[in-house]
Design a protein around this motif. Sequence first.
Motif, PDB file in Angstrom:
ATOM      1  N   GLU A   1     -32.651   2.470 -29.876  1.00  0.00           N
ATOM      2  CA  GLU A   1     -31.555   3.446 -29.809  1.00  0.00           C
ATOM      3  C   GLU A   1     -30.272   2.696 -29.456  1.00  0.00           C
ATOM      4  OE1 GLU A   1     -33.224   7.850 -28.817  1.00  0.00           O
ATOM      5  OE2 GLU A   1     -33.025   6.504 -27.093  1.00  0.00           O
ATOM      6  N   ALA A   2     -29.164   3.304 -29.870  1.00  0.00           N
ATOM      7  CA  ALA A   2     -27.881   2.595 -29.818  1.00  0.00           C
ATOM      8  C   ALA A   2     -27.489   2.127 -28.422  1.00  0.00           C
ATOM      9  CB  ALA A   2     -26.791   3.510 -30.374  1.00  0.00           C
ATOM     10  N   GLY A   3     -27.840   2.913 -27.415  1.00  0.00           N
ATOM     11  CA  GLY A   3     -27.386   2.580 -26.058  1.00  0.00           C
ATOM     12  C   GLY A   3     -28.296   1.614 -25.333  1.00  0.00           C
TER      13      GLY A   3
ATOM     14  N   VAL B   1     -20.909   7.458 -35.372  1.00  0.00           N
ATOM     15  CA  VAL B   1     -21.579   7.040 -34.142  1.00  0.00           C
ATOM     16  C   VAL B   1     -22.949   6.483 -34.514  1.00  0.00           C
ATOM     17  CG1 VAL B   1     -22.378   7.723 -31.860  1.00  0.00           C
ATOM     18  CG2 VAL B   1     -20.425   8.910 -32.893  1.00  0.00           C
ATOM     19  N   ILE B   2     -23.149   5.226 -34.211  1.00  0.00           N
ATOM     20  CA  ILE B   2     -24.449   4.607 -34.473  1.00  0.00           C
ATOM     21  C   ILE B   2     -25.436   5.155 -33.447  1.00  0.00           C
ATOM     22  CG2 ILE B   2     -25.706   2.401 -34.527  1.00  0.00           C
ATOM     23  CD1 ILE B   2     -22.879   1.105 -35.104  1.00  0.00           C
ATOM     24  N   THR B   3     -26.584   5.614 -33.929  1.00  0.00           N
ATOM     25  CA  THR B   3     -27.576   6.144 -32.986  1.00  0.00           C
ATOM     26  C   THR B   3     -28.838   5.278 -32.921  1.00  0.00           C
ATOM     27  OG1 THR B   3     -28.245   7.648 -34.754  1.00  0.00           O
ATOM     28  CG2 THR B   3     -26.828   8.556 -33.026  1.00  0.00           C
TER      29      THR B   3
ATOM     30  N   GLY C   1     -10.367  -9.403 -12.976  1.00  0.00           N
ATOM     31  CA  GLY C   1     -10.018  -9.108 -14.366  1.00  0.00           C
ATOM     32  C   GLY C   1      -9.878 -10.336 -15.236  1.00  0.00           C
ATOM     33  N   PHE C   2     -10.292 -10.185 -16.479  1.00  0.00           N
ATOM     34  CA  PHE C   2      -9.843 -11.109 -17.520  1.00  0.00           C
ATOM     35  C   PHE C   2      -9.940 -10.405 -18.858  1.00  0.00           C
ATOM     36  CE2 PHE C   2     -14.373 -12.310 -18.078  1.00  0.00           C
ATOM     37  CZ  PHE C   2     -14.471 -12.590 -19.429  1.00  0.00           C
ATOM     38  N   GLU C   3      -9.159 -10.893 -19.763  1.00  0.00           N
ATOM     39  CA  GLU C   3      -9.237 -10.388 -21.130  1.00  0.00           C
ATOM     40  C   GLU C   3      -9.074 -11.583 -22.038  1.00  0.00           C
ATOM     41  OE1 GLU C   3      -6.835  -6.847 -21.904  1.00  0.00           O
ATOM     42  OE2 GLU C   3      -7.025  -7.176 -24.065  1.00  0.00           O
TER      43      GLU C   3
ATOM     44  N   CYS D   1     -13.555  -6.247  -7.916  1.00  0.00           N
ATOM     45  CA  CYS D   1     -14.723  -5.831  -8.710  1.00  0.00           C
ATOM     46  C   CYS D   1     -14.306  -5.736 -10.172  1.00  0.00           C
ATOM     47  CB  CYS D   1     -15.240  -4.473  -8.228  1.00  0.00           C
ATOM     48  SG  CYS D   1     -16.423  -3.750  -9.373  1.00  0.00           S
ATOM     49  N   PHE D   2     -15.068  -6.398 -11.034  1.00  0.00           N
ATOM     50  CA  PHE D   2     -14.765  -6.459 -12.468  1.00  0.00           C
ATOM     51  C   PHE D   2     -15.396  -5.276 -13.203  1.00  0.00           C
ATOM     52  CE2 PHE D   2     -15.604  -9.173 -16.509  1.00  0.00           C
ATOM     53  CZ  PHE D   2     -14.343  -8.923 -17.012  1.00  0.00           C
ATOM     54  N   ARG D   3     -16.237  -4.539 -12.491  1.00  0.00           N
ATOM     55  CA  ARG D   3     -16.982  -3.416 -13.073  1.00  0.00           C
ATOM     56  C   ARG D   3     -17.727  -3.871 -14.352  1.00  0.00           C
ATOM     57  NH1 ARG D   3     -16.220   1.293 -15.663  1.00  0.00           N
ATOM     58  NH2 ARG D   3     -14.042   0.957 -16.194  1.00  0.00           N
TER      59      ARG D   3
END
Lengths: 460, 389
Positions: A108-110, A210-212, A335-337, B12-14
């Motif tokens: 399943e997708a999730g 939505v992919i299921t 954080g990072f992106e 926290c990066f969650r």
Amino acid sequence: MDQIHERLTEIVGAAYVSDAAEEKFIYSRDQGVQEPHAPDYVVLPGSAEEVSAVVGLANREKIPVVPMGGGLVLSGLTIPQKGGIVLDMKRMNRIIEVNEKSHYAVVEAGTSQGMLDAYLKKHHSALKHSLPDAPPVATIAGNIAIHGSGHLSQSEGGFHSEMVTGLEVVLPTGELVRLGSCSTVPGWFSRAPLPDLVGLFLGWNGTTGVITKVGIKLYPRPPYHDVLVFMTEDIDAAPDILCRIINTGMAEDINYALAPKPDYLNGFQMTVINITAHSEEELGMKKKIIRESLRHYFETKEAGFMPVPPNLKANFLEVPQKALSKFADVRKGGGFEYVGAIMPLEKIPQACRAGMEITGRIGITYSLGARIIGRGHSAMFFFAYPFNRADASEVGKVARALEETNETALKLGGIPWKTEISGQQLILRQMDPQTRELMEKIRGVLDPNRIMNPGNWEVA
Amino acid sequence: MDRDYTELLHRCFRCGWCKLPTNYQDFNCPAYLKYRFESFASGGRMWLIRAWLNGEIEPGERFAKILYSCVTCRNCVEACALPNIKDRLVDIFVAARADLVEQGRIPPAVRDYLKALSVSGNPYKMPQEHRGNWAEGLGIERYHGQEYLFYVGDVGSYDEVGMRMARSVAALLQSAGVSLGILGEEETSDGNDARALGEKGLADYLAGQNIGTFRNKGVKKIITLSPHGYNAMRNEYPVCGGVFEVFHYTQIINLLLGGRIRPGEYLKRVTYHDPCYLGRWNNEYGAPRRILGSIRGLVFVEMDRNRNNALCCGGGGGNFFTDMLGTGPDLSSRARVREALATGAEIIAVACPQCYKMLDDAVKAEGAQDAIEVKEVSEIVSASWGSHL
Ligand SMILES: Cc1cc2nc3c(=O)[nH]c(=O)nc-3n(C[C@H](O)[C@H](O)[C@H](O)COP(=O)(O)OP(=O)(O)OC[C@H]3O[C@@H](n4cnc5c(N)ncnc54)[C@H](O)[C@@H]3O)c2cc1C
């Protein structure tokens, strides 16, 4: 309770719908630097039928729907730009079938990457799937929906989307369809020889449905595993070094990295070569062949293999690599992106220089590097920028650096991957107009009311 | 909230490692497993607490439910990817609860628990004189200088399952010739769960009461029935000035194995459920396993999630009393029973009265009474050792 809420409750049950401030807050943002937008409802479906009913309702009522897996894409693709429903898919995490002979799993997708890996280790220990280095709660569908890549992308099948053997999808109008061999016969073994409709849902960021369920290829899990680390100072040598390693055919995963820390390694590039084998002898032989392929470099003393201390080796052998999540704490700010640009190998030196130039000018720190995809058919070059989320000015600088990096990646001849909406706009602007129009037509047919993940892949 | 904590919230990066055990097998955070909204995972909690302190959300009923659904099992502490925040995660949730307590914004069930504890000295609102009833007929004396004080706590004193367990442990220790006494009506709640619910003042008061009683009676060594009491007395009481040698009863049984306790035969397939306050909180994984391993004929099978990866029964952090997880198949106690069933075990061995009750109820909820039974470690030892008793 409003009528929509009532209907959603009827479909998935009251426990799995929320329009509370707490969920609106959490689901309005991700870990990156994109602006938050709150959903009107968060819905946790438990089956494909429930997804179909929710999407059908949303289509009739013209309510935006944003599918979400782990929500770990970092570039804001699960942020509901125009409100509506966020469909958190992680309750749908059953592993439906593992076919050992035909080497595929249907999930399943999730289903999370980690859970599938644990399940295979326990029940089918000779097999594995290609894991991304994303945190293990990232989902199988979320990853293929954005053309993810991982530990077997070099040696086996390229992008994870190329490892998909079939899909079950809820269309934006609510119909449930099956694609690939499972549309015609019981097995989920292949997309060929049928017209390939699977691609309509890969790389589309959830804008086409939505992919299921996902059929995903499995590969052998050899019991022996080791790592070699090759160090060089010459950025221009990177494509040749990588090519030599790739051409041995001996490496499972090849990752290249460049970071300003630790200080004593500043300027050095590290190529981490993961090798697996069925015996000690095979492992030794593979390592020998790889070493041999780089003889030219270490004989001229321009570069060499680094002795890998055990703790570092354990990090390199870990799949997925927890160390990558730790990168979020470099600026002590959670954080990072990153811009992950899919580009030809020969562009790696220019990409490194561009990354250092941008970050130097803007005044932020970085980690740069690449994962080899396919047998060198391309690389996913990452320009990763950590930030302190409590420092608005730093967040702003990183947002600027990401935008500039997206532009630069395109100029270099690469294409930003899973990119922010602004990055998608850059791509669409540069895209052949006929291709753009085709994308528009396809979306128009599939999603006449434009409810699916609005803002994404949207021709301005 | 303490600055030490507020300065960690935004780190926290969650990233969600906290939802899984370190082998990734299945969701291992009981609150997340039950509710499935991101907000109910540790990362969600961190971000929401920060949002609250920044004035971005109001601390309403749902916020309180999110904070109080944490069972303080420390799975997140094990699994978190960030070394600089991981150890403080549960402390931060407890500190945020403390702020809610102070502001009077706690859920009714938490309020009722704390009120009962303050007024009656126990959450069952039972008379203090009944505290020693569990020991009737066992011939255990009140503490008067014996080597050990046997401290049973609220669940062992008043809950039917807990009392059964207290009797079993006491009987086994007695028959092994361990010199012990109890406090009976002089015992007070250990305060562990009050502290976890954010009521530090009450927890300190209860600790003070117990410490005073222990000191007056000259107690040096304590055996606790519950890992919760063990945790409080081992880790919190010293901060309140009460330093004692504290043992969980499985540690004492383990010490006596092969000597004064010689288990016999027990022909069952048994799995063991690690209590969080013994395992992840106090790193004791070996003693109960050595005990079970010493029993002839007992086939010991591990669940996939064991030791530091164990799935909590859902009763930690006061939730045994406040029931913030409610009912349904996604309750961690029920998931745990299903996991035990998958091993083919006939018995789930437990070492905590709260786990005992939670899992016992879950076996019924799963309709698995014919397949599996919950038993406490001393009951298994005694059953194997029948002839000695
Ligand atoms: C530390 C770190 C390391 C990473 N390393 C890697 C890596 O090695 N390789 C890699 O590929 N990625 C990596 N990533 C990026 C990202 O986390 C992964 O690609 C991840 O697999 C995305 O999956 P997800 O479930 O979190 O998707 P989400 O973020 O939930 O969704 C991604 C996109 O897919 C859509 N989507 C989600 N589910 C569905 C569905 N069921 N149907 C239709 N559309 C859907 C969403 O709308 C969104 O557009 C990394 C991220 C981090 C934080």
